[in-house]
Design a protein around this motif. Structure first.
Motif, PDB file in Angstrom:
ATOM      1  N   MET A 142     -17.959  -0.239  18.187  1.00 47.18           N
ATOM      2  CA  MET A 142     -18.194  -1.255  17.173  1.00 47.18           C
ATOM      3  C   MET A 142     -19.092  -0.675  16.081  1.00 47.18           C
ATOM      4  N   ILE A 143     -18.774  -0.992  14.858  1.00 44.31           N
ATOM      5  CA  ILE A 143     -19.560  -0.542  13.713  1.00 44.31           C
ATOM      6  C   ILE A 143     -20.676  -1.564  13.484  1.00 44.31           C
ATOM      7  N   PRO A 144     -21.931  -1.124  13.436  1.00 42.37           N
ATOM      8  CA  PRO A 144     -23.038  -2.075  13.228  1.00 42.37           C
ATOM      9  C   PRO A 144     -23.048  -2.586  11.791  1.00 42.37           C
ATOM     10  N   PRO A 145     -23.700  -3.714  11.567  1.00 40.42           N
ATOM     11  CA  PRO A 145     -23.809  -4.244  10.208  1.00 40.42           C
ATOM     12  C   PRO A 145     -24.599  -3.276   9.320  1.00 40.42           C
ATOM     13  N   LEU A 146     -24.278  -3.275   8.042  1.00 45.93           N
ATOM     14  CA  LEU A 146     -24.993  -2.423   7.088  1.00 45.93           C
ATOM     15  C   LEU A 146     -26.300  -3.066   6.669  1.00 45.93           C
ATOM     16  N   LYS A 147     -27.249  -2.241   6.324  1.00 47.51           N
ATOM     17  CA  LYS A 147     -28.491  -2.727   5.737  1.00 47.51           C
ATOM     18  C   LYS A 147     -28.203  -3.189   4.317  1.00 47.51           C
ATOM     19  N   PRO A 148     -28.992  -4.129   3.799  1.00 44.77           N
ATOM     20  CA  PRO A 148     -28.794  -4.569   2.417  1.00 44.77           C
ATOM     21  C   PRO A 148     -28.875  -3.385   1.457  1.00 44.77           C
ATOM     22  N   GLY A 149     -27.886  -3.298   0.561  1.00 47.50           N
ATOM     23  CA  GLY A 149     -27.855  -2.243  -0.449  1.00 47.50           C
ATOM     24  C   GLY A 149     -27.205  -0.949   0.005  1.00 47.50           C
ATOM     25  N   ALA A 150     -26.954  -0.791   1.310  1.00 49.05           N
ATOM     26  CA  ALA A 150     -26.321   0.429   1.809  1.00 49.05           C
ATOM     27  C   ALA A 150     -24.837   0.430   1.431  1.00 49.05           C
ATOM     28  N   LYS A 151     -24.304   1.607   1.141  1.00 51.55           N
ATOM     29  CA  LYS A 151     -22.886   1.729   0.776  1.00 51.55           C
ATOM     30  C   LYS A 151     -22.241   2.813   1.625  1.00 51.55           C
ATOM     31  N   LEU A 152     -20.989   2.592   1.953  1.00 52.00           N
ATOM     32  CA  LEU A 152     -20.186   3.563   2.680  1.00 52.00           C
ATOM     33  C   LEU A 152     -19.016   3.986   1.802  1.00 52.00           C
ATOM     34  N   LEU A 153     -18.422   5.120   2.131  1.00 51.40           N
ATOM     35  CA  LEU A 153     -17.243   5.591   1.428  1.00 51.40           C
ATOM     36  C   LEU A 153     -16.118   4.583   1.592  1.00 51.40           C
ATOM     37  N   LYS A 154     -15.474   4.246   0.494  1.00 53.39           N
ATOM     38  CA  LYS A 154     -14.320   3.351   0.562  1.00 53.39           C
ATOM     39  C   LYS A 154     -13.089   4.159   0.185  1.00 53.39           C
ATOM     40  N   ALA A 155     -12.146   4.265   1.107  1.00 52.92           N
ATOM     41  CA  ALA A 155     -10.889   4.947   0.816  1.00 52.92           C
ATOM     42  C   ALA A 155     -10.068   4.032  -0.069  1.00 52.92           C
ATOM     43  N   ASP A 156      -9.837   4.477  -1.286  1.00 55.30           N
ATOM     44  CA  ASP A 156      -9.177   3.636  -2.269  1.00 55.30           C
ATOM     45  C   ASP A 156      -8.039   4.413  -2.908  1.00 55.30           C
ATOM     46  N   GLY A 157      -6.940   4.548  -2.196  1.00 59.80           N
ATOM     47  CA  GLY A 157      -5.816   5.320  -2.698  1.00 59.80           C
ATOM     48  C   GLY A 157      -4.805   4.450  -3.411  1.00 59.80           C
ATOM     49  N   PRO A 158      -3.726   5.059  -3.848  1.00 60.83           N
ATOM     50  CA  PRO A 158      -2.683   4.301  -4.530  1.00 60.83           C
ATOM     51  C   PRO A 158      -1.976   3.343  -3.584  1.00 60.83           C
ATOM     52  N   VAL A 159      -1.390   2.316  -4.153  1.00 57.56           N
ATOM     53  CA  VAL A 159      -0.565   1.362  -3.424  1.00 57.56           C
ATOM     54  C   VAL A 159       0.789   1.343  -4.114  1.00 57.56           C
ATOM     55  N   ILE A 160       1.845   1.485  -3.321  1.00 53.75           N
ATOM     56  CA  ILE A 160       3.205   1.476  -3.841  1.00 53.75           C
ATOM     57  C   ILE A 160       3.933   0.301  -3.205  1.00 53.75           C
ATOM     58  N   GLU A 161       4.562  -0.512  -4.037  1.00 49.76           N
ATOM     59  CA  GLU A 161       5.351  -1.630  -3.519  1.00 49.76           C
ATOM     60  C   GLU A 161       6.818  -1.379  -3.751  1.00 49.76           C
ATOM     61  N   THR A 162       7.614  -1.655  -2.735  1.00 45.31           N
ATOM     62  CA  THR A 162       9.065  -1.609  -2.848  1.00 45.31           C
ATOM     63  C   THR A 162       9.558  -3.039  -2.629  1.00 45.31           C
ATOM     64  N   ALA A 163      10.840  -3.219  -2.570  1.00 47.64           N
ATOM     65  CA  ALA A 163      11.381  -4.564  -2.379  1.00 47.64           C
ATOM     66  C   ALA A 163      10.854  -5.227  -1.104  1.00 47.64           C
ATOM     67  N   ARG A 164      10.729  -4.428  -0.015  1.00 46.29           N
ATOM     68  CA  ARG A 164      10.352  -5.021   1.267  1.00 46.29           C
ATOM     69  C   ARG A 164       9.089  -4.468   1.880  1.00 46.29           C
ATOM     70  N   LEU A 165       8.501  -3.446   1.244  1.00 46.59           N
ATOM     71  CA  LEU A 165       7.398  -2.734   1.872  1.00 46.59           C
ATOM     72  C   LEU A 165       6.215  -2.551   0.940  1.00 46.59           C
ATOM     73  N   ILE A 166       5.057  -2.325   1.550  1.00 40.72           N
ATOM     74  CA  ILE A 166       3.853  -1.910   0.828  1.00 40.72           C
ATOM     75  C   ILE A 166       3.397  -0.606   1.471  1.00 40.72           C
ATOM     76  N   LEU A 167       3.288   0.440   0.656  1.00 37.59           N
ATOM     77  CA  LEU A 167       2.743   1.724   1.103  1.00 37.59           C
ATOM     78  C   LEU A 167       1.318   1.750   0.597  1.00 37.59           C
ATOM     79  N   ARG A 168       0.354   1.889   1.499  1.00 37.87           N
ATOM     80  CA  ARG A 168      -1.047   1.700   1.127  1.00 37.87           C
ATOM     81  C   ARG A 168      -1.954   2.603   1.938  1.00 37.87           C
ATOM     82  N   PRO A 169      -3.241   2.664   1.531  1.00 46.31           N
ATOM     83  CA  PRO A 169      -4.219   3.396   2.342  1.00 46.31           C
ATOM     84  C   PRO A 169      -4.341   2.770   3.733  1.00 46.31           C
ATOM     85  N   TRP A 170      -4.815   3.567   4.642  1.00 47.25           N
ATOM     86  CA  TRP A 170      -4.989   3.123   6.018  1.00 47.25           C
ATOM     87  C   TRP A 170      -6.180   2.187   6.158  1.00 47.25           C
ATOM     88  N   ARG A 171      -6.070   1.285   7.129  1.00 49.08           N
ATOM     89  CA  ARG A 171      -7.158   0.372   7.501  1.00 49.08           C
ATOM     90  C   ARG A 171      -7.433   0.549   8.992  1.00 49.08           C
TER      91      ARG A 171
END
Length: 188
Positions: free
Chosen positions: A1-30
């Motif tokens: 389990m990931i503990p709660p962050l302290k106020p003001g603390a920041k972590l790396l956010k993976a923010d890649g491209p998102v591609i949408e097709t008719a039926r799918l979303i290609l996105r960064p991992w969660r």
């Protein structure tokens, strides 16, 4: 389990491209994709073709490691295999996209779709979108697809994408077919 962050603390956010097709979303991992990816890789028929040793991944830590490698490719290179989400259900159904770790035989776009979602054209739809994104993003003339000689469904996907078989490559000590999609003849 990931503990709660302290106020003001920041972590790396993976923010890649998102591609949408008719039926799918290609996105960064969660983090929520890990269990579904592990379930997909626990199927011996799927794992045979897309895990590094061809062995099913059946443990939580094994699934986490697999997802961490794919996410790490994004973090280290700025691109990688997308998590594929089915629009209608909003669930993870596989991974598709560019892959080129050190020692790889070329710049690949690969695919792996959960067994329950095969036969619907999702691999072709996602790979087509990923190939188009890759050609739009990188100055490369060809994209490879490394396919086990016994993997007829994957070869059918490659053919539908317009790829051509052009030789063999060594994948972790095992011969695979090398299929190529060429920018000059790519029809998207």
């Amino acid at each position: 389990m990931i503990p709660p962050l302290k106020p003001g603390a920041k972590l790396l956010k993976a923010d890649g491209p998102v591609i949408e097709t008719a039926r799918l979303i290609l996105r960064p991992w969660r983090a929520s994709d890990i269990a579904a990816n592990t379930a997909m890789l626990s199927d011996p028929g799927t794992a045979r073709y897309i895990t590094s040793d061809g062995v099913a991944i059946t443990t939580e830590i094994g699934g986490w490691r697999n997802a961490a490698v794919i996410s790490g490719h994004w973090a280290l290179h700025g691109f990688g295999m997308f998590a594929v989400e089915e629009k209608s259900s909003r669930r993870y159904i596989g991974r598709v996209g560019p892959w080129c770790p050190p020692g790889w035989p070329g710049f690949e776009v690969g695919w792996g779709i959960d067994r329950a979602c095969r036969g619907k054209g999702y691999a072709v739809e996602a790979a087509r979108a990923s190939i188009a994104w890759t050609f739009a993003t990188f100055q490369i003339d060809e994209i490879i697809h490394c396919i086990d000689a016994d993997n007829e469904p994957s070869k059918r996907v490659a053919r539908r994408l317009g790829a051509k078989h052009d030789g063999e490559v060594d994948m972790h000590g095992k011969p695979n077919e090398r299929w190529v999609t060429v920018r000059a003849t790519w029809k998207g």
